[in-house]
Design a protein around this motif. Structure first.
Motif, PDB file in Angstrom:
ATOM      1  N   LEU A  55       0.838  -0.854  -0.330  1.00 65.12           N
ATOM      2  CA  LEU A  55       0.038   0.129   0.183  1.00 65.12           C
ATOM      3  C   LEU A  55       0.990   1.166   0.132  1.00 65.12           C
ATOM      4  CD1 LEU A  55      -2.853   1.751   0.305  1.00 65.12           C
ATOM      5  CD2 LEU A  55      -2.849   1.299   2.490  1.00 65.12           C
ATOM      6  N   ALA A  56       1.997   1.044   1.049  1.00 68.24           N
ATOM      7  CA  ALA A  56       2.410   2.268   1.229  1.00 68.24           C
ATOM      8  C   ALA A  56       3.583   2.166   0.103  1.00 68.24           C
ATOM      9  CB  ALA A  56       4.198   1.973   1.843  1.00 68.24           C
ATOM     10  N   VAL A  57       4.115   1.553  -0.719  1.00 68.40           N
ATOM     11  CA  VAL A  57       4.799   1.622  -2.274  1.00 68.40           C
ATOM     12  C   VAL A  57       3.683   2.156  -3.273  1.00 68.40           C
ATOM     13  CG1 VAL A  57       6.416   0.143  -3.770  1.00 68.40           C
ATOM     14  CG2 VAL A  57       5.975  -0.487  -1.765  1.00 68.40           C
ATOM     15  N   VAL A 180      12.701  -1.537  14.029  1.00 67.04           N
ATOM     16  CA  VAL A 180      13.549   0.270  14.850  1.00 67.04           C
ATOM     17  C   VAL A 180      14.317   0.058  13.207  1.00 67.04           C
ATOM     18  CG1 VAL A 180      13.897   1.012  15.874  1.00 67.04           C
ATOM     19  CG2 VAL A 180      12.438   0.234  16.681  1.00 67.04           C
ATOM     20  N   ALA A 181      14.717  -0.410  12.509  1.00 62.19           N
ATOM     21  CA  ALA A 181      15.902  -0.374  11.548  1.00 62.19           C
ATOM     22  C   ALA A 181      14.999  -0.090  10.759  1.00 62.19           C
ATOM     23  CB  ALA A 181      16.013  -1.785  11.198  1.00 62.19           C
ATOM     24  N   LEU A 182      14.147  -0.828  10.373  1.00 62.95           N
ATOM     25  CA  LEU A 182      13.357  -0.147   9.330  1.00 62.95           C
ATOM     26  C   LEU A 182      12.400   1.766   9.096  1.00 62.95           C
ATOM     27  CD1 LEU A 182      11.235  -3.238   7.860  1.00 62.95           C
ATOM     28  CD2 LEU A 182      13.041  -1.983   6.829  1.00 62.95           C
ATOM     29  N   LEU A 183      12.474   1.757  10.019  1.00 60.12           N
ATOM     30  CA  LEU A 183      11.254   2.977  10.568  1.00 60.12           C
ATOM     31  C   LEU A 183      12.919   4.016  11.019  1.00 60.12           C
ATOM     32  CD1 LEU A 183       9.048   2.623  13.434  1.00 60.12           C
ATOM     33  CD2 LEU A 183       8.381   2.513  11.247  1.00 60.12           C
ATOM     34  N   GLY A 294       2.422  13.922   9.630  1.00 58.22           N
ATOM     35  CA  GLY A 294       1.077  14.715   7.742  1.00 58.22           C
ATOM     36  C   GLY A 294       1.954  15.980   8.491  1.00 58.22           C
ATOM     37  N   TYR A 295       2.428  16.570   9.325  1.00 61.63           N
ATOM     38  CA  TYR A 295       3.205  18.047   9.517  1.00 61.63           C
ATOM     39  C   TYR A 295       3.873  17.578   8.181  1.00 61.63           C
ATOM     40  CZ  TYR A 295       6.438  21.367  10.832  1.00 61.63           C
ATOM     41  OH  TYR A 295       7.553  22.358   9.830  1.00 61.63           O
ATOM     42  N   LEU A 296       4.944  16.515   8.348  1.00 66.24           N
ATOM     43  CA  LEU A 296       6.675  16.708   7.599  1.00 66.24           C
ATOM     44  C   LEU A 296       6.286  15.411   6.424  1.00 66.24           C
ATOM     45  CD1 LEU A 296       8.709  14.194   9.664  1.00 66.24           C
ATOM     46  CD2 LEU A 296       8.736  16.648   9.439  1.00 66.24           C
ATOM     47  N   VAL A 297       4.770  15.394   6.379  1.00 70.11           N
ATOM     48  CA  VAL A 297       4.320  15.264   4.884  1.00 70.11           C
ATOM     49  C   VAL A 297       4.271  16.721   3.757  1.00 70.11           C
ATOM     50  CG1 VAL A 297       3.023  14.372   3.180  1.00 70.11           C
ATOM     51  CG2 VAL A 297       4.027  12.688   5.234  1.00 70.11           C
ATOM     52  N   GLN A 298       3.751  17.770   5.054  1.00 69.84           N
ATOM     53  CA  GLN A 298       3.108  18.853   4.263  1.00 69.84           C
ATOM     54  C   GLN A 298       3.929  19.318   3.941  1.00 69.84           C
ATOM     55  OE1 GLN A 298       0.581  21.316   6.384  1.00 69.84           O
ATOM     56  NE2 GLN A 298      -1.369  20.662   5.912  1.00 69.84           N
ATOM     57  N   GLN A 299       5.526  19.088   4.638  1.00 70.37           N
ATOM     58  CA  GLN A 299       6.372  20.346   4.094  1.00 70.37           C
ATOM     59  C   GLN A 299       7.273  19.037   2.989  1.00 70.37           C
ATOM     60  OE1 GLN A 299       8.051  23.145   6.270  1.00 70.37           O
ATOM     61  NE2 GLN A 299       5.506  23.279   6.110  1.00 70.37           N
ATOM     62  N   GLY A 305       3.205   7.239   1.677  1.00 69.53           N
ATOM     63  CA  GLY A 305       4.153   6.019   2.176  1.00 69.53           C
ATOM     64  C   GLY A 305       4.843   5.772   3.546  1.00 69.53           C
ATOM     65  N   ASP A 306       5.596   6.598   3.345  1.00 73.01           N
ATOM     66  CA  ASP A 306       6.274   6.652   4.645  1.00 73.01           C
ATOM     67  C   ASP A 306       5.499   6.625   6.556  1.00 73.01           C
ATOM     68  OD1 ASP A 306       8.432   5.663   3.197  1.00 73.01           O
ATOM     69  OD2 ASP A 306       9.976   7.286   3.882  1.00 73.01           O
ATOM     70  N   LEU A 307       4.267   7.222   5.500  1.00 75.49           N
ATOM     71  CA  LEU A 307       3.710   7.989   6.673  1.00 75.49           C
ATOM     72  C   LEU A 307       2.919   6.575   7.106  1.00 75.49           C
ATOM     73  CD1 LEU A 307       2.503   9.386   9.279  1.00 75.49           C
ATOM     74  CD2 LEU A 307       1.243  10.939   7.564  1.00 75.49           C
ATOM     75  N   MET A 308       2.476   6.290   6.094  1.00 77.07           N
ATOM     76  CA  MET A 308       1.813   4.873   6.621  1.00 77.07           C
ATOM     77  C   MET A 308       2.840   3.857   7.361  1.00 77.07           C
ATOM     78  SD  MET A 308      -0.409   5.484   3.050  1.00 77.07           S
ATOM     79  CE  MET A 308      -1.402   4.323   3.051  1.00 77.07           C
ATOM     80  N   ILE A 309       3.749   3.885   6.847  1.00 78.22           N
ATOM     81  CA  ILE A 309       4.482   3.012   6.877  1.00 78.22           C
ATOM     82  C   ILE A 309       4.539   2.525   8.590  1.00 78.22           C
ATOM     83  CG2 ILE A 309       7.222   1.761   6.979  1.00 78.22           C
ATOM     84  CD1 ILE A 309       5.638   0.899   4.770  1.00 78.22           C
ATOM     85  N   PHE A 310       5.142   4.189   9.115  1.00 78.71           N
ATOM     86  CA  PHE A 310       5.262   4.874  10.679  1.00 78.71           C
ATOM     87  C   PHE A 310       3.752   3.959  11.112  1.00 78.71           C
ATOM     88  CE2 PHE A 310       9.378   6.987   9.922  1.00 78.71           C
ATOM     89  CZ  PHE A 310       9.413   7.254  10.571  1.00 78.71           C
ATOM     90  N   MET A 311       2.521   4.732  10.740  1.00 78.62           N
ATOM     91  CA  MET A 311       1.429   4.629  11.354  1.00 78.62           C
ATOM     92  C   MET A 311       1.486   2.630  11.499  1.00 78.62           C
ATOM     93  SD  MET A 311      -0.063   7.106  12.265  1.00 78.62           S
ATOM     94  CE  MET A 311      -1.446   6.637  13.176  1.00 78.62           C
ATOM     95  N   THR A 312       1.218   2.156  10.448  1.00 76.95           N
ATOM     96  CA  THR A 312       1.514   0.476  10.789  1.00 76.95           C
ATOM     97  C   THR A 312       2.560   0.175  11.249  1.00 76.95           C
ATOM     98  OG1 THR A 312       0.559   0.585   7.792  1.00 76.95           O
ATOM     99  CG2 THR A 312       0.859  -1.719   9.526  1.00 76.95           C
ATOM    100  N   TYR A 313       3.376   0.257  11.564  1.00 78.67           N
ATOM    101  CA  TYR A 313       4.802  -0.545  12.435  1.00 78.67           C
ATOM    102  C   TYR A 313       4.404   0.249  13.880  1.00 78.67           C
ATOM    103  CZ  TYR A 313       7.193  -1.897   8.610  1.00 78.67           C
ATOM    104  OH  TYR A 313       7.212  -3.571   7.324  1.00 78.67           O
ATOM    105  N   LEU A 314       3.678   1.436  14.234  1.00 82.91           N
ATOM    106  CA  LEU A 314       3.418   1.580  15.577  1.00 82.91           C
ATOM    107  C   LEU A 314       2.108   0.498  16.164  1.00 82.91           C
ATOM    108  CD1 LEU A 314       3.217   4.192  17.682  1.00 82.91           C
ATOM    109  CD2 LEU A 314       1.592   4.093  16.903  1.00 82.91           C
ATOM    110  N   GLY A 315       0.968   0.206  15.195  1.00 84.11           N
ATOM    111  CA  GLY A 315       0.715  -0.990  15.567  1.00 84.11           C
ATOM    112  C   GLY A 315       1.107  -2.437  16.145  1.00 84.11           C
TER     113      GLY A 315
END
Ligand SMILES: Nc1ncnc2c1ncn2[C@@H]1O[C@H](COP(=O)(O)OP(=O)(O)OP(=O)(O)O)[C@@H](O)[C@H]1O
Ligand SMILES: [Mg+2]
Length: 610
Positions: A55-57, A180-183, A294-299, A305-315
């Motif tokens: 999905l992220a890709v 953590v290594a992926l994030l 979201g702020y980083l994506v805006q910037q 995709g990376d934001l989605m990875i963060f959200m998923t990996y947090l879970g």
């Protein structure tokens, strides 16, 4: 070196580590299966981690193609044609493949893990059951049966929890490191924010883990007490009904049951609180990542995709974190059960074979008691310096007041207990030097409270000689005076007897027990009060049978009834723990001692009854 470390870590001075090591020893036969399980778990973990990527890709490559591509994106897209539709389709297929693979691996892993676990539980149960079989009678008599059953059925699951926790900890560590290594390379700050959930999660696990551990131990104790109570109450149901104590017993039952329910409710409440705390922590972490991410994506410092990875990996971090921080609790819970099993396994059966115990083939033997004294553990001395010589073929009787130690004396013969002093000899050999199995093959017992098994009549009679044929069973039953009533039962020898033989009269149960002993054809027949529940007709029948055994078998008879005992070749009169008089019926009557008094009393009883 490794040996030294293992010895230090798992020495009995470190009880938890030692118990952990003992639990793991039940899995040692399954090393290959465990290796297969670990590889399956590894692959399943990999498939799970990769699942977040299609999905992220897709978002980064197809929806926002300007985003920079890392090596993982390239793995997913390199083999796909450049067109957006093809990439979308290809990534969908990859997601499906990863999802299916993970599910399949997970299924295999579950089945394999269950096999390994149950095999270990089975090994532990078999070992415990064997041990319980070998334990001396005093062990069984001095503890509630329900507690022993609980240890055998429920506590034996403890060892599987221990292996489960150790594997979970290993995988949780690897999984966390990979996540953590992926994030980290995607955003240092966002990774740090994702890791902010760690301290409160650790706190929640310790806070709730400690209470849960305590409550689980209490709940197990309450379960065991409840089972013991239920067993006791149901065993004594006749007594309860006869004395009209149903309400009191019901009250006690209610209170034991409420204690159990209360304990488990407390655990569920604690678990619900734990779930809530973890939910709040994760929601907080998710909100922080979403806000700052979201702020980083805006910037444009982070791809969507990376934001989605963060959200998923947090879970995904939640599970391993909980496994790591809750490991101590789960380990303790498994260990507390396993330790209850080890507690029994660590008690040595007081009666067992000595090293190099001698084989003694079954045959006619002389039985000798030499200065035998006996004291129950934590009791007063029951038997004092009993000496008696019993040549093969003798019919010998023991009489004496109730509680004088007659049954105790009989219990020493098959070594249910060993004498506190003195010796018992078979053909001059101390029975402690003979293999227990061989000794017990010499002795057929019909005890005062012989057990009736929930099986049919034939099986009950043939318990000591399962290969006996129908004719032999019938002839033993006839000798014991049981044939007549058995044939009148609805299905004759195939009639099912209920637990404890409650569908038989006391006398019928006794005759079945005597038939069982006679069928074994053991050279020494031991009968404890065989006529206490018999009428005069059956008593006379049994006396005839015993008379017929004279010279072929040694018969040791204990009875209150002078009538039952008077034909014995020798009669020993027990009083105050000692043999006070010895002789035949006539000789003892002539001495006008204890026996003569007993005979008078017995005669008076018979006359009064008449
Ligand atoms: N498992 C035990 N633990 C402790 N003491 C016991 C145990 N079994 C029996 N006793 C005690 O040992 C003594 C002898 O008991 P035993 O059963 O041998 O008597 P008995 O002569 O067979 O009596 P009865 O004629 O009533 O059957 C009794 O005082 C009894 O209380
Ligand atoms: Mg007795």
């Amino acid at each position: 070196m490794i040996h030294r470390i293992t010895r230090t870590l798992f020495s009995p001075e470190r009880p938890d580590a030692f118990a952990t090591f003992r639990c793991l020893s039940y899995f040692s036969e399954d090393r290959v299966r465990i290796a297969r399980l670990l590889s399956l778990m590894g692959l399943s973990m990999l498939a799970g981690i990769l699942q977040a990527w299609p999905l992220a890709v897709l978002v980064d490559s197809v929806v926002a193609p300007a985003a920079p591509h890392g090596w993982i994106q390239r793995i997913f897209t390199a083999w796909l044609p450049q067109s957006g539709a093809a990439q979308t389709f290809g990534l969908g297929a990859a997601a499906l493949f990863l999802g299916l693979t993970q599910q399949l691996l997970f299924m295999r892993q579950k089945i394999l893990q269950a096999r390994i676990n149950y095999a270990a539980v089975l090994r532990m149960r078999e070992e415990l059951f064997r041990w319980l079989q070998a334990m001396h009678l005093d062990f069984h008599c001095s503890r509630p049966l329900g507690d022993t059953v609980f240890r055998l059925t429920t506590d034996t699951f403890g060892c599987q929890a221990v292996l489960g926790v150790l594997i979970a900890v290993a995988f949780a560590t690897v999984r966390l490191i990979v996540l953590v290594a992926l994030l980290l390379p995607r955003s240092l700050v966002l990774s740090a924010i994702a890791l902010l959930v760690v301290p409160p999660l650790v706190w929640a696990n310790f806070r709730f883990g400690r209470t849960l551990q305590r409550r689980t131990a209490d709940a197990k104790q309450a379960d065991s007490a409840f089972l013991s109570f239920a067993h006791r109450a149901l065993t004594a149901i006749g007594l309860t009904q006869a004395y009209g104590r149903e309400d009191e017993e019901y009250g006690r039952f209610g209170s034991a049951a409420k204690t159990c329910v209360g304990s488990w409710l407390g655990i569920h409440k604690e678990e619900a609180g734990y779930g809530l705390a973890v939910g709040i922590i994760l929601a907080g972490g998710g909100a922080l990542i979403l806000g700052y991410g979201g702020y980083l994506v805006q910037q444009q410092r982070l791809t969507p995709g990376d934001l989605m990875i963060f959200m998923t990996y947090l879970g995904m971090m939640y599970d391993p974190l909980c496994q790591l921080t809750g490991a101590q609790f789960h380990l303790q819970s498994g260990l507390s059960s396993a330790k209850r099993v080890f507690e029994v396994l660590d008690q040595s059966p007081r009666v067992c074979d000595v090293a190099r115990a001698k084989h003694l083939p079954v045959g006619p033997r002389r039985l000798t008691l030499e200065q035998v004294s006996f004291q129950y553990p934590a009791g007063t001395t029951v038997l004092k310096e009993i000496s008696v010589d019993i040549p093969h073929g003798t019919v010998i009787g023991f009489v004496g007041a109730s509680g004088v130690g007659k049954s105790t004396l009989l219990n020493l013969l098959p070594r249910f207990y060993d004498p506190s002093a003195g010796r018992i000899l078979l053909d001059g050999q101390d029975i402690r030097s003979i293999r227990l199995k061989d000794l017990r093959k010499h002795i057929a017992l019909a005890l005062q409270d012989s057990a009736i098994l929930p099986a049919d009549v034939s099986e009950n009679i043939a318990y000591g000689r399962p290969l006996a044929n129908e004719k032999e069973i019938r002839s033993a039953a006839a000798l014991a005076g049981a044939a007549e009533f058995i044939e009148r039962l609805p299905d004759g020898y195939r009639t099912k007897l209920s637990e404890g033989g409650v569908n038989l009269s006391g006398g019928q149960r006794q005759r079945i027990a005597i038939a069982r002993a006679l069928l074994t054809q053991a050279p020494i027949l031991v009968l404890d009060e065989p006529t206490s529940a018999q009428d005069a007709h059956h008593e006379a029948e049994l006396r005839r049978t015993l008379g017929g055994l004279r010279g072929k078998y040694t018969v040791i008879l204990v009875s209150h009834r002078i009538n039952t005992i008077k034909d014995c070749d020798v009669i020993c009169v027990l009083a105050e723990g000692r043999i006070q008089e010895t002789g035949t019926h006539q000789e003892l009557l002539r001495t006008k001692g204890i026996y003569a008094a007993l005979a008078d009393a017995s005669q008076a009883g018979v006359s009064n009854a008449a």
